[in-house]
Design an enzyme around this catalytic site. Structure first.
Site, PDB file in Angstrom:
ATOM      1  N   HIS A 239       0.748  -1.184  -0.075  1.00 45.89           N
ATOM      2  CA  HIS A 239      -0.052   0.013   0.079  1.00 45.89           C
ATOM      3  C   HIS A 239       0.897   0.993  -0.024  1.00 45.89           C
ATOM      4  O   HIS A 239       1.900   1.282   0.813  1.00 45.89           O
ATOM      5  CB  HIS A 239      -1.038  -0.082   1.305  1.00 45.89           C
ATOM      6  N   CYS A 277      -3.626   2.524  -4.574  1.00 50.07           N
ATOM      7  CA  CYS A 277      -4.719   3.402  -3.790  1.00 50.07           C
ATOM      8  C   CYS A 277      -4.579   4.671  -4.302  1.00 50.07           C
ATOM      9  O   CYS A 277      -3.527   5.362  -4.222  1.00 50.07           O
ATOM     10  CB  CYS A 277      -4.312   3.458  -2.301  1.00 50.07           C
ATOM     11  N   HIS A 304      -7.572   0.402  -4.056  1.00 48.46           N
ATOM     12  CA  HIS A 304      -8.413   1.116  -3.145  1.00 48.46           C
ATOM     13  C   HIS A 304      -8.810   2.293  -4.152  1.00 48.46           C
ATOM     14  O   HIS A 304      -7.989   3.185  -4.485  1.00 48.46           O
ATOM     15  CB  HIS A 304      -7.623   1.916  -1.919  1.00 48.46           C
ATOM     16  N   ASP A 354     -12.854   2.855  -1.197  1.00 49.34           N
ATOM     17  CA  ASP A 354     -12.088   3.193  -0.280  1.00 49.34           C
ATOM     18  C   ASP A 354     -12.715   4.424   0.691  1.00 49.34           C
ATOM     19  O   ASP A 354     -13.005   5.322  -0.305  1.00 49.34           O
ATOM     20  CB  ASP A 354     -10.516   3.540  -0.362  1.00 49.34           C
ATOM     21  N   HIS A 355     -12.870   4.442   1.774  1.00 49.42           N
ATOM     22  CA  HIS A 355     -13.343   5.285   2.689  1.00 49.42           C
ATOM     23  C   HIS A 355     -14.560   5.876   2.102  1.00 49.42           C
ATOM     24  O   HIS A 355     -15.239   5.128   1.412  1.00 49.42           O
ATOM     25  CB  HIS A 355     -12.465   6.671   2.736  1.00 49.42           C
ATOM     26  N   TYR A 371     -14.826   4.940   7.327  1.00 52.35           N
ATOM     27  CA  TYR A 371     -15.473   3.865   6.782  1.00 52.35           C
ATOM     28  C   TYR A 371     -16.957   3.795   7.273  1.00 52.35           C
ATOM     29  O   TYR A 371     -17.531   2.504   7.585  1.00 52.35           O
ATOM     30  CB  TYR A 371     -14.776   2.422   7.374  1.00 52.35           C
TER      31      TYR A 371
END
Ligand code: DNO
Length: 396
Positions: A239, A277, A304, A354-355, A371
């Site tokens: 990541h 990501c 992500h 993601d998020h 999240y």
């Protein structure tokens, strides 16, 4: 591509039925309760896998396909291949996962702090809230709360004056909140929550470790783990640093295209892969995301997808809605889909939205920072729409 959802385990506020309703087929999870550095057992993994994959009658079957993350203990980052016991434990966890047919593992190599934000509920113009990294607030923490030795030299005179004024105006609660946001480890972090004295000790333990040393330690780690991963058919996905630049005077080495190129050159094993990501890499204006996706396509096994908006000072940013902000999501997805079409389903790229912004009912509930269910659901729905349209175009 396979659509996944990060699930924080049986105590998480978001249920597995919620994951099904979001339309995800794959689950991203970890044994978050096992202390960093302790080997996971085949049995522990099997129990969690049964929980995820045993669907009640009539319900969609989910697959636990990605582990995010097996944390890499500090000793490995500080001493590389010399951390033999820690590396052996990491390999044992990887073997326990492979024995349960889980073959994509996400990890990171950020020293002392994993992902970092100064604000968890920054109010956006829609009334939903987002996570934010504010450079000046970060400087307040570094210079006045942590009082890191030598921190002054990382900030301009103007930065230091702004930070001093901001600090003088902060109340106790604000100082406590900022300290918690930065030092207590955000959800899913692979670093320990720290008190201020412990934080200073950790930084001290890294003195003398520059980017080259840290990279060398990652290479030694990969040289030890990738032969086993190759035998097991496991893909390791590194990541990127979040944010993608040094913090607290510590080096970060997974921030740019050149960083990843150096690691892939040093350890060419096919197990040496990338978690693409967009939110992390996209914070740097000099990262050309579609180009990076194209160049390393074969090494991307997990992604992500989210967007960030860089703010005027060039250092602060906040998390945008998934299709807004500075990430060209259509171009990125087009690269990922082009690669994915070359693969069979078992090796398909797995992604998660993601998020997500905290919005609607999530504004009135306790949520896991970053999240919330509804913001992630909105993101996944938007990403899925792009994928459908691109897929239709590619099929001609
Ligand atoms: C934050 C996450 C990180 C990530 C780790 C990967 O939302 O992206 O906590 O899981 O850095 O090892």
């Amino acid at each position: 591509m396979r659509q996944a959802w990060r699930w924080f385990g049986p105590k998480a506020g978001v249920s597995l039925d919620n994951v099904r309703q979001a339309g995800a087929t794959d689950v991203v999870s970890a044994l978050h309760e096992v202390p960093i550095g302790e080997a996971w057992t085949t049995r522990q993994v099997h129990e969690r896998k049964s929980l995820i994959e045993t669907a009640p009658p009539g319900r969609t079957q989910l697959t636990w396909s990605v582990v995010e993350s097996i944390p890499i203990p500090d000793a490995v980052k500080r001493t590389g291949g010399a951390a033999k016991n820690e590396i052996a434990a990491w390999i044992a966890s990887m073997e326990a996962l492979a024995a349960n047919d889980i073959r994509v593992i996400c990890y990171n190599f950020m020293p002392v702090v994993d992902w970092c934000r100064t604000e968890l509920d920054y109010v956006t113009p829609t009334g939903s809230t987002a996570m934010r990294f504010d450079h000046n607030t970060f400087a307040v923490f570094d210079l006045h709360i942590l009082q890191r030795k030598g921190a002054e030299k990382d900030y301009s005179q103007q930065d230091r004056t702004i930070a001093a004024d901001l600090y003088a105006a902060m109340g106790e609660q604000e100082i406590a909140d900022l300290t918690r946001n930065i030092a207590s480890a955000l959800p899913g972090s692979t670093t320990e929550p720290l008190t201020i004295p412990a934080f200073r000790d950790k930084l001290e333990a890294y003195s003398g470790i520059d980017a080259n040393r840290l990279r060398q330690h990652l290479v030694e780690f990969l040289e030890a783990v990738t032969p086993v991963a190759d035998d097991l058919g496991v893909k390791l996905t590194l990541h990127p640093d979040d944010p993608p630049r040094p913090l607290f005077g510590l080096p970060r080495i997974a921030s740019t295209e050149a960083d990843y190129a150096a690691l892939f050159n040093a350890v060419p094993s096919p197990a040496n892969g990338m978690c693409f990501c967009t939110g992390s890499l996209g914070v740097r204006a000099d990262n050309d995301l579609p180009k990076i996706a194209r160049r390393f396509a074969e090494r991307i096994h997990f992604s992500h997808l989210r967007a960030t908006t860089r703010e005027g000072d060039g250092r602060s940013f906040h998390e945008a809605a998934h299709l807004e902000g500075d990430v060209d999501m259509v171009a990125v997805l087009s690269e990922l889909l082009t690669e994915d079409r070359k693969r069979d389903r078992a090796n398909s790229i797995i992604f998660r939205s993601d998020h997500g912004h905290r919005m609607l009912d999530d504004l009135n509930k306790e949520v896991t920072p970053g999240y919330p269910a509804i913001g992630r659901l909105r993101g996944l729905a938007e990403l899925r729409g792009i994928i459908h349209a691109l897929d239709a175009g590619m099929r001609g």
